[in-house]
Scaffold this motif. Sequence first.
Motif, PDB file in Angstrom:
ATOM      1  N   ALA A  91       0.820  -1.206   0.000  1.00 11.50           N
ATOM      2  CA  ALA A  91       0.000   0.000   0.000  1.00 11.50           C
ATOM      3  C   ALA A  91       0.855   1.257   0.000  1.00 11.50           C
ATOM      4  CB  ALA A  91      -0.928  -0.008   1.210  1.00 11.50           C
ATOM      5  N   LEU A  92       2.002   1.217   0.673  1.00 11.30           N
ATOM      6  CA  LEU A  92       2.865   2.395   0.737  1.00 11.30           C
ATOM      7  C   LEU A  92       3.701   2.582  -0.520  1.00 11.30           C
ATOM      8  CD1 LEU A  92       4.161   2.198   4.435  1.00 11.30           C
ATOM      9  CD2 LEU A  92       2.418   3.745   3.509  1.00 11.30           C
ATOM     10  N   LEU A  93       4.035   1.499  -1.198  1.00 17.66           N
ATOM     11  CA  LEU A  93       4.951   1.585  -2.328  1.00 17.66           C
ATOM     12  C   LEU A  93       4.247   1.675  -3.678  1.00 17.66           C
ATOM     13  CD1 LEU A  93       7.645  -1.018  -1.177  1.00 17.66           C
ATOM     14  CD2 LEU A  93       7.712   1.475  -0.972  1.00 17.66           C
ATOM     15  N   THR A  94       2.936   1.510  -3.702  1.00 17.21           N
ATOM     16  CA  THR A  94       2.194   1.598  -4.961  1.00 17.21           C
ATOM     17  C   THR A  94       1.645   3.007  -5.136  1.00 17.21           C
ATOM     18  OG1 THR A  94       1.562  -0.735  -4.824  1.00 17.21           O
ATOM     19  CG2 THR A  94       0.293   0.662  -6.313  1.00 17.21           C
ATOM     20  N   ARG A  95       1.936   3.599  -6.270  1.00 19.21           N
ATOM     21  CA  ARG A  95       1.479   4.961  -6.552  1.00 19.21           C
ATOM     22  C   ARG A  95       0.275   4.927  -7.493  1.00 19.21           C
ATOM     23  NH1 ARG A  95       5.090   8.533  -4.615  1.00 19.21           N
ATOM     24  NH2 ARG A  95       7.201   7.781  -4.168  1.00 19.21           N
ATOM     25  N   GLY A  96      -0.473   6.018  -7.478  1.00 16.55           N
ATOM     26  CA  GLY A  96      -1.634   6.118  -8.341  1.00 16.55           C
ATOM     27  C   GLY A  96      -2.908   6.252  -7.544  1.00 16.55           C
ATOM     28  N   ARG A  98      -6.222   8.373  -5.827  1.00 19.51           N
ATOM     29  CA  ARG A  98      -6.385   9.534  -4.938  1.00 19.51           C
ATOM     30  C   ARG A  98      -5.578   9.343  -3.673  1.00 19.51           C
ATOM     31  NH1 ARG A  98     -10.329  10.745  -1.057  1.00 19.51           N
ATOM     32  NH2 ARG A  98     -11.433   8.807  -1.624  1.00 19.51           N
ATOM     33  N   VAL A  99      -4.868  10.383  -3.252  1.00 20.10           N
ATOM     34  CA  VAL A  99      -4.052  10.331  -2.039  1.00 20.10           C
ATOM     35  C   VAL A  99      -4.963  10.403  -0.821  1.00 20.10           C
ATOM     36  CG1 VAL A  99      -2.256  11.463  -0.707  1.00 20.10           C
ATOM     37  CG2 VAL A  99      -2.073  11.356  -3.197  1.00 20.10           C
ATOM     38  N   LEU A 100      -4.835   9.428   0.060  1.00 14.20           N
ATOM     39  CA  LEU A 100      -5.632   9.396   1.279  1.00 14.20           C
ATOM     40  C   LEU A 100      -4.858   9.909   2.483  1.00 14.20           C
ATOM     41  CD1 LEU A 100      -7.320   5.894   0.822  1.00 14.20           C
ATOM     42  CD2 LEU A 100      -8.264   8.135   0.271  1.00 14.20           C
ATOM     43  N   VAL A 101      -3.608   9.446   2.629  1.00 17.80           N
ATOM     44  CA  VAL A 101      -2.768   9.855   3.759  1.00 17.80           C
ATOM     45  C   VAL A 101      -1.394  10.220   3.221  1.00 17.80           C
ATOM     46  CG1 VAL A 101      -1.806   9.202   5.992  1.00 17.80           C
ATOM     47  CG2 VAL A 101      -4.016   8.266   5.275  1.00 17.80           C
ATOM     48  N   PRO A 102      -1.042  11.516   3.136  1.00 14.96           N
ATOM     49  CA  PRO A 102       0.301  11.893   2.696  1.00 14.96           C
ATOM     50  C   PRO A 102       1.327  11.661   3.808  1.00 14.96           C
ATOM     51  CG  PRO A 102      -0.992  13.845   3.218  1.00 14.96           C
ATOM     52  CD  PRO A 102      -1.924  12.679   3.352  1.00 14.96           C
ATOM     53  N   GLY A 112      -2.985   2.110  -3.997  1.00 10.32           N
ATOM     54  CA  GLY A 112      -2.098   1.358  -3.108  1.00 10.32           C
ATOM     55  C   GLY A 112      -2.861   0.415  -2.209  1.00 10.32           C
ATOM     56  N   ILE A 113      -3.990   0.876  -1.686  1.00 12.03           N
ATOM     57  CA  ILE A 113      -4.803   0.011  -0.828  1.00 12.03           C
ATOM     58  C   ILE A 113      -5.344  -1.173  -1.618  1.00 12.03           C
ATOM     59  CG2 ILE A 113      -6.954  -0.106   0.479  1.00 12.03           C
ATOM     60  CD1 ILE A 113      -6.404   2.663   1.504  1.00 12.03           C
ATOM     61  N   ASP A 114      -5.821  -0.924  -2.831  1.00 10.58           N
ATOM     62  CA  ASP A 114      -6.326  -2.022  -3.671  1.00 10.58           C
ATOM     63  C   ASP A 114      -5.207  -3.018  -3.982  1.00 10.58           C
ATOM     64  OD1 ASP A 114      -8.871  -1.029  -3.702  1.00 10.58           O
ATOM     65  OD2 ASP A 114      -8.603   0.086  -5.586  1.00 10.58           O
ATOM     66  N   ALA A 115      -4.017  -2.495  -4.341  1.00  9.83           N
ATOM     67  CA  ALA A 115      -2.905  -3.388  -4.654  1.00  9.83           C
ATOM     68  C   ALA A 115      -2.453  -4.159  -3.420  1.00  9.83           C
ATOM     69  CB  ALA A 115      -1.740  -2.583  -5.225  1.00  9.83           C
ATOM     70  N   GLY A 116      -2.453  -3.478  -2.254  1.00 11.19           N
ATOM     71  CA  GLY A 116      -2.063  -4.164  -1.027  1.00 11.19           C
ATOM     72  C   GLY A 116      -3.018  -5.268  -0.641  1.00 11.19           C
ATOM     73  N   LEU A 117      -4.329  -4.978  -0.762  1.00  9.85           N
ATOM     74  CA  LEU A 117      -5.323  -6.012  -0.459  1.00  9.85           C
ATOM     75  C   LEU A 117      -5.202  -7.187  -1.421  1.00  9.85           C
ATOM     76  CD1 LEU A 117      -8.458  -3.832   0.342  1.00  9.85           C
ATOM     77  CD2 LEU A 117      -7.182  -5.264   1.937  1.00  9.85           C
ATOM     78  N   ARG A 118      -5.019  -6.888  -2.695  1.00 11.91           N
ATOM     79  CA  ARG A 118      -4.892  -7.945  -3.693  1.00 11.91           C
ATOM     80  C   ARG A 118      -3.668  -8.821  -3.391  1.00 11.91           C
ATOM     81  NH1 ARG A 118      -6.398 -11.760  -7.309  1.00 11.91           N
ATOM     82  NH2 ARG A 118      -4.770 -12.095  -8.849  1.00 11.91           N
TER      83      ARG A 118
END
Length: 267
Positions: A91-96, A98-102, A112-118
């Motif tokens: 989640a931290l290393l995937t870009r793209g 909308r930014v949720l937490v800078p 990032g959240i979608d990629a992390g969950l996947r």
Amino acid sequence: MTSTALDAAAARYLADATLGNPIRDMNPLILLGCIAATAAIGVAAPGWIIPLAAGAVFVLVGFLGGKGRSYLMTFLKLWAGVGLILFVLRALLTRGGRVLVPLGPISVTTAGIDAGLRFATVVMAICAAATLFFALVPMRHLMLALEHIGVSPRVSYVLLASFQSIADLGATARVVLDAQKARGIETEGSPLVRVRAFFPVLAPVFLSAMSATEERAIALDARAFNREGAHTSLVRLRRTRPWEWGALTLLVLAAVAAVIGGVLGWF
């Protein structure tokens, strides 16, 4: 021993091996195929919902197989120790998105959240499949099933002895640590204390392992293990039921469809 007792003993050895549960009594290779096909569906399908559902199916099968509580605890520990870390890193290393937490140079985004969950659910589905199989199937039954399809008895014995040695080494280490504790040696406390108590255990543990290896070699010679020809066994797996073949066929077809659909973009 009376003839009745002899007949009962003979019937016990001639009967099919059973663990008292229809799932655990399945042919180990059939069960392996079903679990692998379910994991393949979770890996091939897009998104994270289906991999998560595959993990839930494995937990359900664990309860149906009579190993639900211990398997669930292991599965949750895997999620806490491996899945959560994989999710956070991805989640931290995937870009793209909308930014949720800078967070300075890095940020948490929707992509990032979608990629992390996947990523986390796919890895956990694979880990859950492997953990479930070894929780349900005794290694001796798996090795016997492999011999039935033509695997050399030498190969199956090496595999069985390897897995058994891991368990034996762990049990011996615990016995030696308990003996050290009974002698007043501190074996618990800070990580440094545990490390200092662990190294003196290595010598007796490995000496015990070498002695056990020699005993196994003698036992194999006494049983004419190296004799050419078919080997006999006191354990006999029961025949595969039609419903087991049906379940395997359906799951394999579903896995093939999921893989083809994922490659061709049908999902």
